[in-house]
Motif scaffolding. Sequence first.
Motif, short mmCIF file in Angstrom:
data_model
loop_
_atom_site.label_atom_id
_atom_site.label_comp_id
_atom_site.label_asym_id
_atom_site.label_seq_id
_atom_site.Cartn_x
_atom_site.Cartn_y
_atom_site.Cartn_z
N VAL A 17 0.94 -1.28 -0.21
CA VAL A 17 0.20 0.01 0.03
C VAL A 17 0.85 1.36 0.15
CG1 VAL A 17 -0.17 -0.37 2.57
CG2 VAL A 17 -1.79 1.40 1.18
N ARG A 18 0.72 2.15 -1.03
CA ARG A 18 1.47 3.34 -0.95
C ARG A 18 0.70 4.63 -0.85
NH1 ARG A 18 2.88 0.43 -5.92
NH2 ARG A 18 5.20 -0.70 -5.56
N LEU A 19 1.16 5.72 -0.12
CA LEU A 19 0.88 6.69 0.05
C LEU A 19 1.78 8.04 -0.11
CD1 LEU A 19 -1.12 8.73 1.76
CD2 LEU A 19 0.35 8.25 3.68
N VAL A 20 1.07 9.01 -0.94
CA VAL A 20 1.72 10.21 -1.10
C VAL A 20 0.88 11.33 -0.37
CG1 VAL A 20 3.13 9.57 -3.18
CG2 VAL A 20 0.85 10.77 -3.30
N ALA A 21 1.23 12.20 0.30
CA ALA A 21 0.44 13.47 0.87
C ALA A 21 1.52 14.64 -0.01
CB ALA A 21 0.51 13.52 2.16
N GLY A 22 0.54 15.72 -0.51
CA GLY A 22 1.15 16.93 -0.99
C GLY A 22 0.27 17.81 -1.69
N HIS A 23 0.61 18.54 -2.51
CA HIS A 23 -0.25 19.56 -3.18
C HIS A 23 0.28 20.04 -4.65
CE1 HIS A 23 2.19 22.04 -0.35
NE2 HIS A 23 2.55 22.59 -1.45
N VAL A 24 -0.48 20.77 -5.16
CA VAL A 24 -0.05 20.90 -6.62
C VAL A 24 0.07 22.34 -6.84
CG1 VAL A 24 -0.61 20.68 -9.29
CG2 VAL A 24 -1.16 18.82 -7.73
N ILE A 25 1.14 23.01 -7.29
CA ILE A 25 1.61 24.36 -7.33
C ILE A 25 1.92 24.50 -8.98
CG2 ILE A 25 3.04 26.34 -6.92
CD1 ILE A 25 3.38 24.79 -4.19
N MET A 187 -11.81 8.59 -6.86
CA MET A 187 -11.38 7.05 -7.34
C MET A 187 -10.69 7.30 -8.68
SD MET A 187 -14.18 4.38 -6.01
CE MET A 187 -15.63 5.07 -7.11
N VAL A 188 -9.66 6.73 -8.92
CA VAL A 188 -8.96 6.86 -10.37
C VAL A 188 -8.47 5.54 -10.62
CG1 VAL A 188 -6.86 8.06 -11.44
CG2 VAL A 188 -8.20 9.08 -9.59
N VAL A 189 -8.59 4.92 -11.81
CA VAL A 189 -8.15 3.76 -12.06
C VAL A 189 -6.41 3.80 -12.47
CG1 VAL A 189 -8.13 1.64 -13.70
CG2 VAL A 189 -10.18 3.00 -13.22
N SER A 190 -5.85 2.75 -12.06
CA SER A 190 -4.30 3.10 -11.95
C SER A 190 -3.91 3.42 -13.41
CB SER A 190 -3.59 1.63 -11.78
OG SER A 190 -2.29 1.75 -11.91
N PRO A 191 -4.25 2.87 -14.60
CA PRO A 191 -3.74 3.34 -16.01
C PRO A 191 -3.66 5.06 -16.27
CG PRO A 191 -4.86 1.33 -16.23
CD PRO A 191 -5.14 1.97 -14.90
N TYR A 192 -5.02 5.57 -15.69
CA TYR A 192 -5.30 6.61 -15.96
C TYR A 192 -4.45 7.65 -15.15
CZ TYR A 192 -7.88 11.27 -15.96
OH TYR A 192 -8.60 12.45 -16.08
N ALA A 193 -4.03 7.36 -14.01
CA ALA A 193 -3.33 7.99 -12.79
C ALA A 193 -1.86 7.79 -13.34
CB ALA A 193 -3.26 7.28 -11.67
N ILE A 381 -2.29 14.83 -9.18
CA ILE A 381 -2.55 15.80 -10.23
C ILE A 381 -3.86 15.85 -10.71
CG2 ILE A 381 -1.92 16.56 -12.56
CD1 ILE A 381 0.86 15.29 -12.00
N ILE A 382 -4.62 14.69 -10.81
CA ILE A 382 -5.96 14.57 -11.45
C ILE A 382 -6.81 15.27 -10.45
CG2 ILE A 382 -7.68 12.98 -11.72
CD1 ILE A 382 -5.49 10.83 -12.93
N ASN A 383 -6.72 14.88 -8.99
CA ASN A 383 -7.49 15.39 -8.13
C ASN A 383 -7.34 16.76 -8.14
OD1 ASN A 383 -9.48 14.56 -6.14
ND2 ASN A 383 -8.07 15.29 -4.52
N ASN A 384 -6.20 17.58 -8.39
CA ASN A 384 -6.43 18.95 -8.31
C ASN A 384 -6.94 19.70 -9.61
OD1 ASN A 384 -4.48 21.48 -7.29
ND2 ASN A 384 -4.15 21.39 -9.49
N ASN A 385 -6.94 18.78 -10.73
CA ASN A 385 -7.66 19.44 -12.14
C ASN A 385 -9.08 18.93 -12.41
OD1 ASN A 385 -5.00 20.49 -12.18
ND2 ASN A 385 -4.26 18.91 -13.58
N LYS A 386 -9.76 18.43 -11.31
CA LYS A 386 -11.02 18.17 -11.46
C LYS A 386 -11.88 19.19 -12.01
CE LYS A 386 -11.23 13.81 -10.24
NZ LYS A 386 -11.28 12.61 -11.17
N ASN A 387 -12.38 18.93 -13.23
CA ASN A 387 -13.19 20.13 -13.77
C ASN A 387 -14.60 19.39 -14.37
OD1 ASN A 387 -11.20 22.31 -13.71
ND2 ASN A 387 -10.28 21.38 -15.66
#
Length: 403
Positions: A17-25, A187-193, A381-387
């Motif tokens: 199980v992997r985790l990253v925490a951060g933000h997009v600038i 939720m994001v499918v791995s290949p898209y991420a 990145i995807i979660n930051n760019n939800k449109n």
Amino acid sequence: MYMNKIQAVIEITNEKVRLVAGHVIDNEPVIIYSASKEIKGMVSGNIIVNHDALVTAIKQITYIESPELKMKLKINYATIILPPIGFKVFSSRKTTNVVSSTNIVETLDINNAVNLVKKDVQEQTSSIVDIIPASFTLADSSKYTVPPLGLTSKTIEIFASIHTLPKDIVDSYKKVFEDADIRINAMVVSPYAVSEYISHQKDFPKSYLLIDMGYQMTSFSCIGKGQPYGTQIIKSGIDGLINKVVESFGITKEKAYELINVYGIDKRDISFHPPIASSTDEYGRTTNFTQEHLNTILINYLDDYFDKFLVPMEVLLKSIDNDIKKAKILPLVFTGSLIRIPGVQDIIKQKFSTNQSISFARSNTIGASRENYCACIGGLIINNNKNGSLSSVENKVGLVSRN
């Protein structure tokens, strides 16, 4: 440090199980914290087989206490990366009337358009993971890649991709996060991420065949302009290689895993061949093994492993009905645990680069470079760019300004 300023992304694989925490600038990911935890035996073939143990593992990894970063917090919200088992992609084009009497496009209109697209999936055994808008078109035929909020139009048309997975897979992953007290933002499918991560890297193609060589599974995804169009899977990965070394050397899986990752394939011509491992049989006789022995096992395994690629690659490309199909030869982008083994990238180049360009995607973002965090960073990145996506609608994300 407040969690509302930090986004968390969690990926569950067959191995970790992997985790990253951060933000997009400025559209660039900034990783504040990353961690991984082994979960072997809890997930098999991307199916959760030990729910309670996995819940405990998620609770442990989402409690962050880092004296070095002077950070102590509990993650309660996260974007989750789902495996591509049974992953399907549909396209949908829907039009809805703008509700306001002034004909000004509002969030409600975007929500209505997304919900119309959502109704296109009628399969009871499938769950919609996300809806990714490609364009919004107003009555005057003007097109936008982000929701045209505040503009005037009698109608709005949405053209979007729908990502689905088998319902039982989605429900089992949702349940494990629910029991770990983690609220799912998206939720994001791995290949898209992974494709989103790659799209932010230099010198990578826009359209390609993504080959993710994982622990127990290898997935093949056709990516066109950063979007997945379909995925095929074979049940083979680094775990099979580990088992071959265990069988040949008579050592533990842990020791075999260590040998593979430390020594890998080394074809240097040297006169001295020191032992890199040894085992003792029931009669007390010791057998030593050298780099040459390991080379033979790895190369033979990889030859058989790569031969399995042909069928899923052909099936995938035949199923694609768009401009990608016109390309006679697609570039190949490899990612996953196997490309980190010393010498494996050279073998891949020898096997595939006769007619195709070869690239290797591995996470090199500061703070998340020590292992394969590509999917997690892409999810960030995807979660930051939800449109106007499904997750932004369901989570009641605020207005997105137009360009």
